[in-house]
Scaffold this active site. Structure first.
Site, mmCIF file in Angstrom:
data_model
loop_
_atom_site.group_PDB
_atom_site.id
_atom_site.type_symbol
_atom_site.label_atom_id
_atom_site.label_comp_id
_atom_site.label_asym_id
_atom_site.label_seq_id
_atom_site.Cartn_x
_atom_site.Cartn_y
_atom_site.Cartn_z
ATOM 1 N N HIS A 12 21.765 -18.824 1.406
ATOM 2 C CA HIS A 12 22.946 -19.042 2.157
ATOM 3 C C HIS A 12 24.308 -19.362 1.515
ATOM 4 O O HIS A 12 25.032 -20.394 1.831
ATOM 5 C CB HIS A 12 22.410 -20.244 3.277
ATOM 6 C CG HIS A 12 22.209 -21.525 2.469
ATOM 7 N ND1 HIS A 12 21.315 -22.325 2.969
ATOM 8 C CD2 HIS A 12 22.726 -22.205 1.596
ATOM 9 C CE1 HIS A 12 21.207 -23.587 2.487
ATOM 10 N NE2 HIS A 12 22.176 -23.435 1.597
ATOM 11 N N HIS A 59 25.488 -29.632 4.216
ATOM 12 C CA HIS A 59 26.181 -29.645 3.183
ATOM 13 C C HIS A 59 27.155 -30.842 2.981
ATOM 14 O O HIS A 59 28.307 -30.429 2.824
ATOM 15 C CB HIS A 59 26.870 -28.419 2.448
ATOM 16 C CG HIS A 59 25.807 -27.514 2.292
ATOM 17 N ND1 HIS A 59 25.197 -26.641 3.099
ATOM 18 C CD2 HIS A 59 25.163 -26.947 1.007
ATOM 19 C CE1 HIS A 59 24.449 -25.567 2.720
ATOM 20 N NE2 HIS A 59 24.232 -25.996 1.566
#
Length: 281
Positions: A12, A59
């Site tokens: 990703h 994140h």
């Protein structure tokens, strides 16, 4: 009853999404990676799921280090792309599947997994890039609703590989117990080997990656037996994201067929890969 029809393991890397968004997929740097995606994309376009369960990590965009759940599931009606510092990606809002999500939360809780429930959640590149790998031109909406499943791979101690594999097995049982005729795809995201900071910044370990790509199909128990220290030593501090592939693999049965695979180095200092498996049972 619901059933799993395929599983996709994919990196990703945020710059993969940026390359698609900016029309650079044909550039010499990116073309080998996107050419490698083509067979999987063609097959998935002909085998569309009703719902996708996407296992990923945030994140520090929706979940910061003040509160980091080991495992969480989104139960919202929709999930907006997060602003990661340069504006949200120009991709559709992700539609949720609240009833299915709540079923998974309940079933996994009853299997002794303590699941954090996210009623509101913005989703970053960890989820939107895999969706773009699956469907590069979604138009106004993604092909199907999505259930986000978040795994902590950032804050030590991360869940063990064995725990992630067990979660995947429980997730597979939970999916198959849903009393509607749904075709479900499960995504495991992140990896492969990479380290973004510290003395080993830039680390890539193709030998480990190749072993992992083979074993994720044929011997996932071998990968589940590795410690978090094993993953960090062999694949780098960010390479521990590979434990999320084990959630996907656990949700599949032992009777699968590899449809497509690609491995590319580097994609923005990362070993990027894709592996697609059809569920046969």
């Amino acid at each position: 009853m619901a059933r799993v029809i395929w599983g996709l393991a994919t990196s990703h890397v945020p710059s993969i999404g940026a390359a698609m968004d900016s029309g650079k997929t044909g550039d010499p740097y990116w073309k080998p990676l996107f050419d490698g995606y083509a067979p999987a994309r063609a097959w998935m376009a002909e085998h569309k799921p009703d719902v996708a369960v996407v296992v990923y990590n945030d994140h520090a965009n929706a979940v910061d280090l003040d509160m980091v759940p080991a495992f969480a599931i989104g139960t919202a009606e929709e999930y907006k792309p997060a602003d990661e510092g340069w504006g949200p990606r120009p991709v559709p809002v992700v539609q949720g599947a609240p009833e299915f999500s709540e079923h998974l939360v309940r079933e996994l809780t009853d299997e002794w997994f303590d699941i954090t429930t996210c009623h509101r959640l913005d989703v970053d590149h960890g989820l939107t890039v895999p969706l773009s790998v699956y469907c590069p031109e979604p138009g106004e909406e993604w092909p199907c609703p999505v259930v986000p499943v978040l795994v902590n791979v950032i804050q030590y101690p991360q869940p063990s590989a064995a725990r992630c594999y067990a979660l995947g097995q429980a997730l597979g049982r939970a999916i198959r117990s849903f009393p509607e005729d749904l075709k479900v795809a499960v995504f495991g995201t992140g990896g492969m080997s990479h380290q973004l900071a510290g003395a080993r910044a830039g680390l890539i370990n193709p030998e480990f990656d190749r072993m992992f790509l083979e074993a994720i199909e044929t011997d996932p128990e071998r990968l589940a037996a590795l410690t978090r220290e094993d993953y960090i030593r062999e694949a780098g501090t960010e390479g521990i994201e590979l434990i999320m592939w084990l959630v996907m693999r656990g949700a599949l049965s032992g009777n699968i067929r590899r449809i497509a695979e690609t491995y590319h180095v580097p994609a923005s200092n990362t070993a990027a890969a894709l592996a697609l498996f059809e569920e046969l049972s």
